[in-house]
Scaffold this active site. Structure first.
Site, PDB file in Angstrom:
ATOM      1  N   HIS A 118       0.837  -1.219   0.000  1.00 43.28           N
ATOM      2  CA  HIS A 118       0.000   0.000   0.000  1.00 43.28           C
ATOM      3  C   HIS A 118       0.856   1.247   0.000  1.00 43.28           C
ATOM      4  CE1 HIS A 118      -3.178   2.839   1.437  1.00 43.28           C
ATOM      5  NE2 HIS A 118      -3.945   2.010   0.788  1.00 43.28           N
ATOM      6  N   ILE A 125       1.960   4.710   1.598  1.00 44.11           N
ATOM      7  CA  ILE A 125       1.174   5.559   2.475  1.00 44.11           C
ATOM      8  C   ILE A 125       0.437   4.663   3.468  1.00 44.11           C
ATOM      9  CG2 ILE A 125       0.906   7.430   0.801  1.00 44.11           C
ATOM     10  CD1 ILE A 125      -1.986   6.496   0.373  1.00 44.11           C
ATOM     11  N   GLY A 170      -5.813   4.620   5.265  1.00 43.46           N
ATOM     12  CA  GLY A 170      -6.698   5.473   6.035  1.00 43.46           C
ATOM     13  C   GLY A 170      -7.455   4.733   7.117  1.00 43.46           C
ATOM     14  N   VAL A 171      -7.866   3.508   6.826  1.00 43.49           N
ATOM     15  CA  VAL A 171      -8.622   2.759   7.842  1.00 43.49           C
ATOM     16  C   VAL A 171      -7.760   2.499   9.073  1.00 43.49           C
ATOM     17  CG1 VAL A 171     -10.226   1.709   6.212  1.00 43.49           C
ATOM     18  CG2 VAL A 171      -8.104   0.520   6.758  1.00 43.49           C
ATOM     19  N   GLU A 227      -8.452   3.546  12.869  1.00 44.25           N
ATOM     20  CA  GLU A 227      -8.303   2.550  13.940  1.00 44.25           C
ATOM     21  C   GLU A 227      -7.388   3.073  15.043  1.00 44.25           C
ATOM     22  OE1 GLU A 227      -8.258  -0.841  16.361  1.00 44.25           O
ATOM     23  OE2 GLU A 227      -9.671  -0.333  14.778  1.00 44.25           O
TER      24      GLU A 227
END
Length: 146
Positions: A49, A55, A58-59, A63
């Site tokens: 990723h 990067i 986002g999840v 979290e």
């Protein structure tokens, strides 16, 4: 200030899903917390990723914010290890800037509302003083039965 071993006594998460490295400040009176996540190039998600431009997903930022909120809930309730805070939802999630290897993610959570065992928090993630993500996070407090 809580270091990683103390955080492990509060959160059930372990590598690679423990996303809080240190608690920098807790203000019970104002219902707020500030935590730190060091974003290392060795994080397993960077392999896919994205390999050419890594990067932080986002999840995982969301979290991490939820984990900081869970730690805050623990401190506010002054509870024992028989309680867990589940990440139950996120609203108004906004991503502003990518988080990359070498960044230090500052996680801020503030208690907005508490009704029974449902907690709502305003959360922000910052890098170099700039907000990279914000969300309203909901956590559910549950007693763990042995």
């Amino acid at each position: 200030m809580r270091r990683i071993e103390e955080i492990k006594e509060i959160l059930p998460h372990r590598y690679p899903f423990l996303l809080v490295d240190r608690v920098l400040h807790v203000d019970i009176e104002n219902g707020s917390i500030e935590c730190l996540k060091n974003v290392s190039s060795n994080e397993p998600y960077f392999n896919g990723h994205f390999p050419q431009h890594p990067i932080m997903p986002g999840v995982l930022i969301v979290e991490a914010m939820a984990q900081s909120a869970g730690i805050l809930g623990y401190h506010i309730r002054n509870t024992d290890s028989e309680t867990i805070y589940y990440f139950a939802g996120a609203d108004k999630v906004r991503f502003r800037t990518p988080v990359v290897p070498g960044d230090q993610l500052i996680l801020r959570s503030k208690l907005l509302a508490l009704k029974r065992d449902i907690w709502k928090f305003a959360c922000e993630a910052l890098v170099d003083g700039n907000i990279v993500c914000s969300a309203k996070v909901t956590c559910a407090r549950k007693e763990i039965k042995s």
